[in-house]
Design a protein around this motif. Structure first.
Motif, short mmCIF file in Angstrom:
data_model
loop_
_atom_site.label_atom_id
_atom_site.label_comp_id
_atom_site.label_asym_id
_atom_site.label_seq_id
_atom_site.Cartn_x
_atom_site.Cartn_y
_atom_site.Cartn_z
N LEU A 35 13.04 -0.49 31.17
CA LEU A 35 14.31 -1.20 31.12
C LEU A 35 14.03 -2.69 31.27
O LEU A 35 13.24 -3.11 32.13
CB LEU A 35 15.24 -0.75 32.24
CG LEU A 35 15.87 0.64 32.11
CD1 LEU A 35 14.88 1.75 32.46
CD2 LEU A 35 17.11 0.76 33.01
N VAL A 36 14.68 -3.51 30.44
CA VAL A 36 14.48 -4.96 30.45
C VAL A 36 15.79 -5.61 30.90
O VAL A 36 16.81 -5.54 30.20
CB VAL A 36 14.08 -5.48 29.05
CG1 VAL A 36 13.80 -6.97 29.11
CG2 VAL A 36 12.86 -4.72 28.53
N PHE A 37 15.77 -6.24 32.07
CA PHE A 37 16.96 -6.85 32.65
C PHE A 37 16.98 -8.35 32.36
O PHE A 37 16.01 -9.06 32.62
CB PHE A 37 17.01 -6.60 34.16
CG PHE A 37 17.38 -5.19 34.52
CD1 PHE A 37 18.70 -4.86 34.79
CD2 PHE A 37 16.41 -4.19 34.55
CE1 PHE A 37 19.05 -3.55 35.10
CE2 PHE A 37 16.76 -2.89 34.86
CZ PHE A 37 18.08 -2.57 35.13
N TYR A 59 5.61 1.28 24.48
CA TYR A 59 6.72 1.74 25.31
C TYR A 59 8.04 1.66 24.55
O TYR A 59 8.20 0.82 23.65
CB TYR A 59 6.83 0.90 26.59
CG TYR A 59 5.56 0.90 27.41
CD1 TYR A 59 5.14 2.05 28.07
CD2 TYR A 59 4.78 -0.25 27.52
CE1 TYR A 59 3.97 2.06 28.82
CE2 TYR A 59 3.61 -0.25 28.27
CZ TYR A 59 3.21 0.90 28.92
OH TYR A 59 2.05 0.91 29.66
N GLY A 60 8.99 2.48 24.94
CA GLY A 60 10.36 2.31 24.50
C GLY A 60 11.04 1.34 25.45
O GLY A 60 11.00 1.53 26.67
N ALA A 61 11.60 0.28 24.93
CA ALA A 61 12.19 -0.78 25.78
C ALA A 61 13.70 -0.80 25.61
O ALA A 61 14.21 -0.94 24.49
CB ALA A 61 11.59 -2.13 25.42
N PHE A 62 14.41 -0.67 26.73
CA PHE A 62 15.87 -0.65 26.71
C PHE A 62 16.40 -1.97 27.26
O PHE A 62 16.21 -2.29 28.43
CB PHE A 62 16.40 0.51 27.55
CG PHE A 62 17.89 0.63 27.54
CD1 PHE A 62 18.58 0.92 26.36
CD2 PHE A 62 18.63 0.47 28.70
CE1 PHE A 62 19.96 1.03 26.35
CE2 PHE A 62 20.00 0.58 28.69
CZ PHE A 62 20.67 0.86 27.52
N CYS A 63 17.05 -2.75 26.40
CA CYS A 63 17.65 -4.02 26.80
C CYS A 63 18.97 -3.75 27.49
O CYS A 63 19.94 -3.29 26.87
CB CYS A 63 17.88 -4.91 25.58
SG CYS A 63 16.38 -5.37 24.70
N VAL A 64 19.02 -4.03 28.76
CA VAL A 64 20.19 -3.73 29.59
C VAL A 64 21.26 -4.80 29.41
O VAL A 64 20.95 -6.00 29.27
CB VAL A 64 19.77 -3.63 31.07
CG1 VAL A 64 20.98 -3.47 31.97
CG2 VAL A 64 18.79 -2.50 31.28
#
Length: 239
Positions: A35-37, A59-64
């Motif tokens: 997770l990318v905050f 990696y799978g990166a989730f932009c929060v």
């Protein structure tokens, strides 16, 4: 490695949020997730650039999105107005943070058992708060984040591994706060690291940061060292 991005709409208490997922091209799901905050500005292109770099590492990166769909700051005044309500109510912030971890963990492309989080400035505070809250994350990495404790119950022990990258000349986090964070994490029996970089100010990871009179300045060498350190950390915790 090629990467691809798709938007991810989610909600909390009926309010819409607008995240984004970046995956390595051709990766077989599920992949470990990060997770990318974002910082105080909200969802941003810079956040997506870091997500693409993470996808390049596999990696799978989730932009929060912590502010809500379409809510972004373009001036310091706008950014402060968006961030202050959450900084002022750390219990509400914790609820929002834990919810977004659930959202990310439920994405079929990501391995919900192998999640980590990174964050910048305000986002750096957020990932530390997730570790404090006992979120189901393998590790968190804070870049020039704020270290102020939330005044809420803290997990004992903190099982999430913690690494913080800190500019020693950051006026927003004086040396006493660095020592206090180390003491806090030690008391909570955490596996922790704090890397302090001489000559670096706040926002040393942000190429557009250029206000040294305010203690805000991009620092290329430190940015490279911190990112390299984070890559090694993720390789350890997301095996």
């Amino acid at each position: 490695m090629d990467t691809k991005l798709r938007t991810v709409a989610y909600d909390q208490h009926g309010a819409p949020f607008d995240g984004a997922l970046v995956l390595p091209e051709g990766a077989k799901a599920p992949v470990p997730g990060v997770l990318v905050f974002h910082g105080w500005e909200g969802r941003s292109e810079g956040q997506e650039e870091f997500a693409h770099k993470l996808a390049g590492l596999g990696y799978g990166a989730f932009c929060v999105d912590l502010y809500g769909k379409g809510r972004r700051g373009s001036t310091p005044q706008e950014c402060e107005a968006l961030m202050t309500p959450l900084i002022s109510d750390r219990a509400a912030l914790r609820e929002r943070l834990l919810h977004v971890v659930e959202v990310a963990g439920g994405l079929p492309e990501l391995d919900g058992g192998r999640l980590a989080a990174i964050g910048f400035c305000f986002g750096g505070l957020c990932v530390l708060d997730l570790a404090r809250a006992g979120a189901g994350l393998k590790g968190v990495a804070s870049f020039h984040g704020l270290f102020t404790p939330p005044g809420l119950p803290i997990a004992d022990p903190i099982t999430t591994k913690v690494i913080a990258f800190h500019g020693w000349d950051d006026p927003m986090v004086p040396p006493a706060d660095v020592v206090a964070l180390g003491a806090e994490l030690t008391k909570a029996k955490a596996d922790w690291q704090i890397h302090a970089f001489g000559g670096a100010m706040h926002a040393f990871m942000a190429p557009q940061a250029n206000s040294p009179e305010m203690g805000i300045q991009y620092h290329a060498a430190t940015a490279h060292r911190a990112w390299t350190g984070m890559a090694g950390f993720l390789g350890e915790v997301l095996v």
